[in-house]
Every structure is written in structure tokens, then in C-alpha cells.
Design a protein around this motif. Structure first.
Motif, short mmCIF file in Angstrom:
data_model
loop_
_atom_site.label_atom_id
_atom_site.label_comp_id
_atom_site.label_asym_id
_atom_site.label_seq_id
_atom_site.Cartn_x
_atom_site.Cartn_y
_atom_site.Cartn_z
N MET A 1 0.84 -1.20 0.00
CA MET A 1 0.00 0.00 0.00
C MET A 1 0.87 1.25 0.00
N TYR A 2 0.60 2.16 -0.93
CA TYR A 2 1.22 3.47 -0.86
C TYR A 2 0.12 4.52 -0.80
N HIS A 3 0.53 5.77 -0.64
CA HIS A 3 -0.40 6.82 -0.26
C HIS A 3 -0.20 8.05 -1.15
N VAL A 4 -1.31 8.64 -1.59
CA VAL A 4 -1.26 9.85 -2.41
C VAL A 4 -2.12 10.93 -1.75
N PHE A 5 -1.49 12.04 -1.42
CA PHE A 5 -2.21 13.19 -0.85
C PHE A 5 -2.38 14.21 -1.97
N LEU A 6 -3.63 14.58 -2.26
CA LEU A 6 -3.88 15.47 -3.39
C LEU A 6 -4.58 16.75 -2.95
N ASP A 7 -4.54 17.72 -3.84
CA ASP A 7 -5.27 18.97 -3.63
C ASP A 7 -5.63 19.55 -4.99
N PHE A 8 -6.82 20.13 -5.08
CA PHE A 8 -7.26 20.79 -6.30
C PHE A 8 -7.40 22.29 -6.07
N GLU A 9 -7.01 23.08 -7.06
CA GLU A 9 -7.40 24.49 -7.11
C GLU A 9 -8.51 24.60 -8.14
N MET A 10 -9.45 25.51 -7.90
CA MET A 10 -10.65 25.56 -8.73
C MET A 10 -11.00 26.98 -9.13
N ASN A 11 -11.79 27.07 -10.19
CA ASN A 11 -12.25 28.34 -10.75
C ASN A 11 -13.76 28.26 -10.91
N PRO A 12 -14.51 29.33 -10.60
CA PRO A 12 -15.97 29.25 -10.72
C PRO A 12 -16.44 29.08 -12.16
N ILE A 13 -17.48 28.28 -12.34
CA ILE A 13 -18.14 28.16 -13.63
C ILE A 13 -18.94 29.43 -13.88
N ALA A 14 -18.90 29.94 -15.10
CA ALA A 14 -19.65 31.15 -15.43
C ALA A 14 -21.14 30.93 -15.21
N ALA A 15 -21.82 31.97 -14.74
CA ALA A 15 -23.23 31.85 -14.40
C ALA A 15 -24.07 31.36 -15.57
N ASP A 16 -23.75 31.79 -16.78
CA ASP A 16 -24.55 31.38 -17.94
C ASP A 16 -24.19 29.99 -18.46
N GLN A 17 -23.24 29.33 -17.77
CA GLN A 17 -22.80 27.99 -18.15
C GLN A 17 -23.22 26.92 -17.16
N ARG A 18 -24.05 27.29 -16.19
CA ARG A 18 -24.44 26.30 -15.18
C ARG A 18 -25.95 26.30 -14.97
N GLN A 19 -26.43 25.16 -14.48
CA GLN A 19 -27.84 24.98 -14.15
C GLN A 19 -27.99 25.00 -12.63
N TYR A 20 -29.18 25.29 -12.17
CA TYR A 20 -29.39 25.44 -10.73
C TYR A 20 -29.14 24.14 -9.97
N ASP A 21 -29.32 23.00 -10.64
CA ASP A 21 -29.15 21.71 -9.96
C ASP A 21 -27.82 21.03 -10.29
N ASP A 22 -26.87 21.76 -10.88
CA ASP A 22 -25.55 21.18 -11.12
C ASP A 22 -24.90 20.81 -9.79
N PRO A 23 -24.19 19.67 -9.74
CA PRO A 23 -23.60 19.23 -8.46
C PRO A 23 -22.41 20.07 -8.01
N VAL A 24 -21.77 20.80 -8.92
CA VAL A 24 -20.63 21.65 -8.56
C VAL A 24 -20.78 23.01 -9.23
N ARG A 25 -20.14 24.01 -8.64
CA ARG A 25 -20.15 25.37 -9.19
C ARG A 25 -18.76 25.81 -9.62
N HIS A 26 -17.80 24.91 -9.60
CA HIS A 26 -16.42 25.23 -9.96
C HIS A 26 -15.85 24.15 -10.88
N GLU A 27 -14.72 24.48 -11.50
CA GLU A 27 -13.96 23.53 -12.29
C GLU A 27 -12.54 23.43 -11.72
N ILE A 28 -11.96 22.26 -11.77
CA ILE A 28 -10.58 22.06 -11.36
C ILE A 28 -9.66 22.74 -12.37
N ILE A 29 -8.71 23.54 -11.86
CA ILE A 29 -7.74 24.20 -12.75
C ILE A 29 -6.30 23.81 -12.41
#
Length: 223
Positions: free
Chosen positions: A1-29
């Protein structure tokens, strides 16, 4: 067994590109990660930009992370970035860690939104913020930041905060410390003095033993 510690930085999705029921409001950058061997010692680092598909990098994100649109303009989109990251992780038995469950939710939510399969390497995941908070005797409702957690062991943050690989490496340093039960008990003595975790009398257990036992139990719960 080995181990990976990760982290994401994110950017908001543009308001006109998302739906009210989308599960996330950002994208990984940005994907940052470090790989630890079976003894929880760092062996490799990973740092790659990801091109967002539903917005350009906002001024707020550039101010927070230093990441610009120029940085991500020629980067792979998430589908290709995840394949590259999964190849770096490898095919062996691995446990994934992150500081808080938000990275897990982001990955699975964004993959659902973009109709991507989540690589199998990400199916064994531990929220280390939750684990660390419990180990130092804080309430489950406590939202201990990475910076405060680093400060709790009298350690300085190395690198730049809110850059994925630096956040991942500093988080992994806490994981490595936890596995050294006596060092962890010593380095968290300030919190211990405040919250006074109880040591059962007559057991002969040291505080380090109790932390090690608790961590092992939490690992089994996350399987």
C-alpha cells in the motif's frame, strides 16, 4: 500500500454555463499531489494545470492562487488531465487523501457534470481533515483549516498557500507526523493541554499509543 495526498485548485463556472441543480459550481484548474511510500515518506510530487471549459480564470482566483488564464490556456482539459494523473498514481494498491471532503465532492461532481468516468484509483479516499480533527480532540463540527493545523504542530507553511502541490505536501507532512505516534503527541502538546484528552488509568498506554490506535481505527472505517 502506498499513499497519495492530493489537492485541487478551482475556478468558478460562469453563471450562464451552469444549471441550478448542477452538483458543482467550480472547475478544477490545478491538480497537485505527493506520493508517500509504505512508511509515509515522500517519494514523488505531481503538479499540473487543467484548462477550464466553462469560464476563464477570474481575477479573484488569480489573486488567491496566482494562476492566470495564460497558465492554463494550453493545459489539458479535465478528461485528459485525469488520465495523466491516474497514470502517475499507478496501478498498485493506493489510498487517496485530501484535506477535507470538498476535493472528493468536486472530483465526483465535475466528472458527473462532464460525463467522465472517475478513474478507479480514486475509489479509496480518506478525508484527512476529519481524521486529524478527531485525533487532536476537537469536535467533529470543527472546521480546522490546513494553516491552523500546521500551526498546531508548531510548523511553518512551506511554499505558497492555495497552490495545489504545496497544499498537498504540507497536508502530507501532517499524515507522516501522525504515523510517528510519539512525535505527534509531543508536537500537539499545546492542543493536548487545552483539551486534555483522557488517558485511561491503569492501561499503561501513552498518549501516542492512543493516537496511533485511533488513526488505525479511522483507517479501517474509511475502507
Amino acid at each position: 500500500m502506498y499513499h497519495v495526498f492530493l489537492d485541487f485548485e478551482m475556478n468558478p463556472i460562469a453563471a450562464d454555463q451552469r444549471q441550478y441543480d448542477d452538483p458543482v459550481r467550480h472547475e478544477i484548474i490545478e491538480i497537485g499531489a505527493v506520493k508517500l511510500d509504505e512508511n509515509y515518506q515522500l517519494t514523488d510530487r505531481y503538479d499540473k494545470f487543467v484548462k477550464p471549459e466553462r469560464n476563464t480564470i477570474t481575477k479573484k482566483i488569480t489573486s488567491l492562487t496566482g494562476i492566470t488564464q495564460e497558465d492554463v490556456e494550453n493545459a489539458p482539459v479535465l478528461a485528459d488531465a485525469l488520465l495523466d494523473f491516474a497514470q502517475w498514481i499507478g496501478e498498485g494498491p493506493v489510498r487517496i487523501y485530501s484535506w477535507s471532503i470538498s476535493d472528493f465532492n468536486q472530483l465526483y461532481g465535475e466528472c458527473w457534470l462532464k460525463e467522465l468516468d472517475v478513474p478507479r484509483q480514486f475509489r479509496r479516499w480518506m478525508d484527512f481533515q476529519r481524521v486529524y480533527t478527531r485525533l487532536v480532540g476537537l469536535s467533529r463540527r470543527s472546521n480546522l483549516s490546513l494553516q491552523n493545523a500546521i500551526g498546531s504542530v508548531e510548523q511553518s507553511f512551506e511554499g505558497r498557500q492555495h497552490r495545489a502541490v504545496d497544499d498537498a505536501e504540507m497536508s502530507a507532512s501532517l499524515l507522516t507526523l501522525v504515523k510517528d505516534k510519539e512525535a505527534f503527541a509531543q508536537r500537539t502538546r499545546i492542543i493536548q493541554q487545552v483539551f486534555k484528552p483522557a488517558t485511561p488509568s491503569g492501561t499503561g498506554s501513552t498518549l501516542g499509543d492512543l493516537f496511533a490506535d485511533a488513526f488505525a481505527k479511522l483507517q479501517s472505517e474509511e475502507k
